[in-house]
Design a protein around this motif. Structure first.
Motif, PDB file in Angstrom:
ATOM      1  N   LYS A 159      72.359  28.863 -35.595  1.00  0.00           N
ATOM      2  CA  LYS A 159      73.733  29.669 -35.946  1.00  0.00           C
ATOM      3  C   LYS A 159      74.266  30.166 -34.788  1.00  0.00           C
ATOM      4  CE  LYS A 159      76.068  32.899 -38.715  1.00  0.00           C
ATOM      5  NZ  LYS A 159      76.218  33.599 -39.997  1.00  0.00           N
ATOM      6  N   VAL A 160      73.414  31.066 -34.135  1.00  0.00           N
ATOM      7  CA  VAL A 160      73.725  31.643 -32.991  1.00  0.00           C
ATOM      8  C   VAL A 160      74.165  30.762 -31.883  1.00  0.00           C
ATOM      9  CG1 VAL A 160      73.409  33.656 -31.400  1.00  0.00           C
ATOM     10  CG2 VAL A 160      72.692  33.877 -33.754  1.00  0.00           C
ATOM     11  N   LEU A 161      73.159  29.896 -31.498  1.00  0.00           N
ATOM     12  CA  LEU A 161      73.323  29.069 -30.392  1.00  0.00           C
ATOM     13  C   LEU A 161      74.591  28.154 -30.490  1.00  0.00           C
ATOM     14  CD1 LEU A 161      69.591  28.223 -29.732  1.00  0.00           C
ATOM     15  CD2 LEU A 161      71.181  29.772 -28.468  1.00  0.00           C
ATOM     16  N   VAL A 162      74.715  27.458 -31.664  1.00  0.00           N
ATOM     17  CA  VAL A 162      76.000  26.555 -31.799  1.00  0.00           C
ATOM     18  C   VAL A 162      77.201  27.388 -31.807  1.00  0.00           C
ATOM     19  CG1 VAL A 162      76.992  25.257 -33.775  1.00  0.00           C
ATOM     20  CG2 VAL A 162      74.675  24.972 -33.392  1.00  0.00           C
ATOM     21  N   GLN A 163      77.038  28.543 -32.404  1.00  0.00           N
ATOM     22  CA  GLN A 163      78.457  29.500 -32.116  1.00  0.00           C
ATOM     23  C   GLN A 163      78.819  29.734 -31.142  1.00  0.00           C
ATOM     24  OE1 GLN A 163      78.328  32.253 -35.288  1.00  0.00           O
ATOM     25  NE2 GLN A 163      79.038  30.914 -36.872  1.00  0.00           N
ATOM     26  N   ALA A 164      77.994  29.985 -30.074  1.00  0.00           N
ATOM     27  CA  ALA A 164      77.933  30.685 -28.799  1.00  0.00           C
ATOM     28  C   ALA A 164      78.212  29.724 -27.680  1.00  0.00           C
ATOM     29  CB  ALA A 164      76.803  31.543 -28.443  1.00  0.00           C
ATOM     30  N   GLN A 165      77.539  28.568 -27.626  1.00  0.00           N
ATOM     31  CA  GLN A 165      77.482  27.452 -26.745  1.00  0.00           C
ATOM     32  C   GLN A 165      78.265  26.278 -26.869  1.00  0.00           C
ATOM     33  OE1 GLN A 165      76.392  28.404 -23.888  1.00  0.00           O
ATOM     34  NE2 GLN A 165      75.660  30.358 -24.753  1.00  0.00           N
ATOM     35  N   MET A 166      77.851  25.802 -28.180  1.00  0.00           N
ATOM     36  CA  MET A 166      78.400  24.253 -28.678  1.00  0.00           C
ATOM     37  C   MET A 166      79.909  24.101 -29.044  1.00  0.00           C
ATOM     38  SD  MET A 166      75.066  22.708 -30.217  1.00  0.00           S
ATOM     39  CE  MET A 166      75.719  20.986 -30.012  1.00  0.00           C
ATOM     40  N   PHE A 167      80.220  25.120 -29.635  1.00  0.00           N
ATOM     41  CA  PHE A 167      81.467  25.196 -30.305  1.00  0.00           C
ATOM     42  C   PHE A 167      82.739  26.279 -30.053  1.00  0.00           C
ATOM     43  CE2 PHE A 167      78.694  22.515 -32.892  1.00  0.00           C
ATOM     44  CZ  PHE A 167      79.323  21.241 -32.964  1.00  0.00           C
ATOM     45  N   GLY A 168      82.068  27.092 -29.304  1.00  0.00           N
ATOM     46  CA  GLY A 168      82.995  28.266 -28.646  1.00  0.00           C
ATOM     47  C   GLY A 168      83.134  29.146 -29.631  1.00  0.00           C
ATOM     48  N   GLN A 169      82.594  29.006 -30.905  1.00  0.00           N
ATOM     49  CA  GLN A 169      82.971  30.036 -32.140  1.00  0.00           C
ATOM     50  C   GLN A 169      82.388  31.385 -31.533  1.00  0.00           C
ATOM     51  OE1 GLN A 169      81.505  28.462 -35.690  1.00  0.00           O
ATOM     52  NE2 GLN A 169      82.834  26.821 -35.553  1.00  0.00           N
ATOM     53  N   GLY A 170      82.693  32.389 -32.384  1.00  0.00           N
ATOM     54  CA  GLY A 170      82.482  33.736 -32.181  1.00  0.00           C
ATOM     55  C   GLY A 170      83.344  34.319 -31.281  1.00  0.00           C
ATOM     56  N   ASP A 171      83.202  35.615 -30.711  1.00  0.00           N
ATOM     57  CA  ASP A 171      84.396  36.430 -29.909  1.00  0.00           C
ATOM     58  C   ASP A 171      84.012  36.086 -28.706  1.00  0.00           C
ATOM     59  OD1 ASP A 171      86.393  37.804 -29.504  1.00  0.00           O
ATOM     60  OD2 ASP A 171      85.376  39.820 -29.857  1.00  0.00           O
ATOM     61  N   GLN A 172      83.953  35.018 -28.064  1.00  0.00           N
ATOM     62  CA  GLN A 172      83.864  34.465 -26.693  1.00  0.00           C
ATOM     63  C   GLN A 172      84.871  35.238 -25.808  1.00  0.00           C
ATOM     64  OE1 GLN A 172      81.374  33.351 -25.086  1.00  0.00           O
ATOM     65  NE2 GLN A 172      80.220  31.993 -26.573  1.00  0.00           N
ATOM     66  N   SER A 173      86.066  35.355 -26.557  1.00  0.00           N
ATOM     67  CA  SER A 173      87.271  35.951 -25.915  1.00  0.00           C
ATOM     68  C   SER A 173      86.997  37.467 -25.306  1.00  0.00           C
ATOM     69  CB  SER A 173      88.378  36.067 -26.602  1.00  0.00           C
ATOM     70  OG  SER A 173      88.430  36.606 -27.992  1.00  0.00           O
ATOM     71  N   ALA A 174      86.040  37.950 -25.897  1.00  0.00           N
ATOM     72  CA  ALA A 174      85.714  39.479 -25.777  1.00  0.00           C
ATOM     73  C   ALA A 174      85.114  39.398 -24.309  1.00  0.00           C
ATOM     74  CB  ALA A 174      84.796  40.114 -26.707  1.00  0.00           C
ATOM     75  N   ALA A 175      84.209  38.941 -24.003  1.00  0.00           N
ATOM     76  CA  ALA A 175      83.600  38.804 -22.738  1.00  0.00           C
ATOM     77  C   ALA A 175      84.662  38.237 -21.565  1.00  0.00           C
ATOM     78  CB  ALA A 175      82.466  37.917 -22.756  1.00  0.00           C
ATOM     79  N   GLU A 176      85.494  37.411 -21.942  1.00  0.00           N
ATOM     80  CA  GLU A 176      86.469  36.836 -21.164  1.00  0.00           C
ATOM     81  C   GLU A 176      87.519  38.024 -20.763  1.00  0.00           C
ATOM     82  OE1 GLU A 176      88.409  33.431 -22.875  1.00  0.00           O
ATOM     83  OE2 GLU A 176      86.491  32.317 -22.906  1.00  0.00           O
TER      84      GLU A 176
END
Length: 514
Positions: free
Chosen positions: A91-108
């Protein structure tokens, strides 16, 4: 929702819910593993032809990635992990890496605002108390009552997620499993934040079947259990019977499929023992998936320079730890000797490729657990409606990050990444300039002790003499075939690079500097 996003979400949900079954299909698993291995090795080949890259660093990073990949695959083959653990990992790896889910925009957003990468790990010691009283404890733990309240710990983790997109939280102590606040403990925290991973550094003595079962059901906690060596060495430092209690904890975790590894404190007296083949293989057989090595740092209770591995031992440990990573394909990270795998020191939030902070039981924030000086307290920041970004922005932390970056950009010796231990004069200069508060009386005493400072300076000078030829020859220079040249050690002895077939294993160094 666009059709493309709908399809991505559908595929993500399918992997999360059924990935643990797919992982058991050997042809599919091998195809995925081979694909990642090729990607890792291709990065090494690119580094060998890139004039801006340091090939030796790329090779270390690849070796560590291959060891991690091998560890994960072996755990899948042996069916060691609970379904909840597999599902949480996917779940964590898929959401973080493969599909861009999660709050990636926070780091950006953080990168756009501050020009640096956000911290990727946060280490919290919410409780100073411990059921053991180990000699030389960096935290001076024991029968203590200092702790962070539940609301503050939860707020720290929530903000790190929303402001930095932090995905790994390390919990230390004291003893984390002894922590209670408002009727809740560490496992309640882990279960609440089930979209993140937690690494818990524990003495293991409070882990029994009920705790292990709950860890396995949560799926997002990895226990790193402390051992000092074999039974005699562990019981000598931690108390009679602790080694057997650790083995019992590992049996419980193994029974329920909860992931765990070992945490090793290297001293002048056990350095050879804890990186012997027999020792590592024993704990691999117990089910350990990883290992962390913390070389003894002269801070905390009864700090002394005499427990530090000598510079000669440290060089020997560099060779042995990388032999283990390469030959055993076992993820074993030494926070000093593996600095090349993570681009140097990562304290104070890191200098560009990720990093971490340390928050103790009083709320004091320091660059790392081994640099006990704090310019800011998270409880005071929250009391004034501040955020973790205000913590990150403290000038003292900026100075540490700037030192890290300058050292890296000036091609500093990557085998000497630590400001407090390897470049103590530089750290002392930063401390005098910014005057952060020592987090306890031991840190204050160390800061004022001229023999302590001089001893660390001399340690760094000796280490420089021993490691600079290795850095030049093993990491920076390659022959025409792309293979490492032999290391020219300060003693004049010639030995092959770590873990290479046919390489000569360095003999055990003496503790007297011989």
């Amino acid at each position: 929702m666009t059709p493309q996003k709908f399809a991505r979400n559908l595929a993500a949900d399918a992997l999360i819910n059924h990935g643990h079954r797919l992982a058991q299909i050997e042809p599919l698993r091998r195809w995925v593993v081979n694909r990642y291995e090729k990607q890792i090795l291709s990065g090494v080949e690119r580094a060998r032809t890139d004039p801006q890259a340091i090939p030796g660093i790329a090779e270390d990073q690849a070796a560590m990635e291959l060891a991690l990949l091998s560890t994960i695959e072996q755990a899948l083959v042996d069916n060691r992990l609970s379904k909840a653990t597999l599902r949480a990992g996917i779940k964590v790896l898929v959401q973080a890496q493969m599909f861009g889910q999660g709050d990636q925009s926070a780091a950006e957003r953080f990168k756009q605002q501050y020009g640096w990468r956000a911290p990727t790990v946060l280490l919290i010691s919410p409780y100073k108390g411990c059921n053991l009283r180990c000699s030389g404890c960096y935290a001076d733990s024991g029968k203590a009552s200092e702790k962070l309240d539940w609301e503050t710990v939860d707020r720290v983790i929530t903000q790190a997620k929303t402001l930095w997109n932090t995905r790994l939280f390390a919990i230390s102590g004291g003893e984390p499993f002894a922590y209670r606040s408002e009727g809740r403990g560490i496992l309640d925290l882990v279960e609440k934040h089930n979209d993140r991973f937690f690494m818990v550094y524990t003495n293991g003595t409070l882990i029994h079947d009920k705790v292990a079962q709950r860890i396995a059901q949560a799926g997002n906690l990895f226990a790193a259990i402390s051992v000092e060596g074999w039974r005699e060495r562990t019981d000598e430092r931690r108390g009679q019977g602790v080694f057997d209690r650790v083995l019992a904890a590992m049996e419980s975790l193994r029974t329920y499929g909860a992931p765990f590894g070992i945490s090793l404190t290297a001293t002048r007296h056990n350095a050879e023992e804890i990186v012997s083949d027999e020792f590592i293989e024993f704990f691999q057989d117990q089910g350990a998936l990883f290992g962390w090595i913390f070389q003894y740092m002269p801070i905390g209770r009864s700090f002394t320079l005499d427990l530090m591995p000598t510079p000669q031992q440290r060089v020997w440990m560099w060779r042995r730890s990388w032999e283990i990573v390469r030959s055993h394909r076992f993820f074993l990270a030494d926070f000093w000797n593996s600095g090349t795998a993570c681009d140097g020191c990562l304290s104070a939030g890191g200098h560009g490729k990720g990093g971490y902070f340390y928050i103790d039981w009083n709320g004091a924030v320091s660059p790392c657990v081994f640099m006990p000086f704090s310019p800011v307290n998270v409880k005071e920041v929250f009391a004034h409606d501040g955020t973790l970004n205000d913590v990150w922005n403290a000038p003292f932390f900026h100075a540490v990050r700037r030192w890290q970056l300058d050292y890296r950009e000036n091609h500093g010796n990557g085998l000497m990444p630590c400001p407090i231990r390897d470049h103590h004069a530089e750290l002392h200069r930063i401390l005098i300039e910014h005057e952060p508060d020592p987090i306890d009386a031991h840190a204050a005493a160390a800061l004022l002790d001229p023999d302590y400072a001089q001893g660390l300076v001399e340690y760094g000078e000796t280490l420089q003499q021993l490691t600079q030829p290795i850095w030049n020859n093993h990491y920076l220079r390659h022959n025409g075939n792309g293979q490492e040249q032999r290391d020219q050690e300060a003693s004049g002895e010639t030995v092959d690079s770590p873990g290479q077939p046919g390489g000569k294993t360095a003999g055990k160094p003496g503790v007297d500097g011989s």
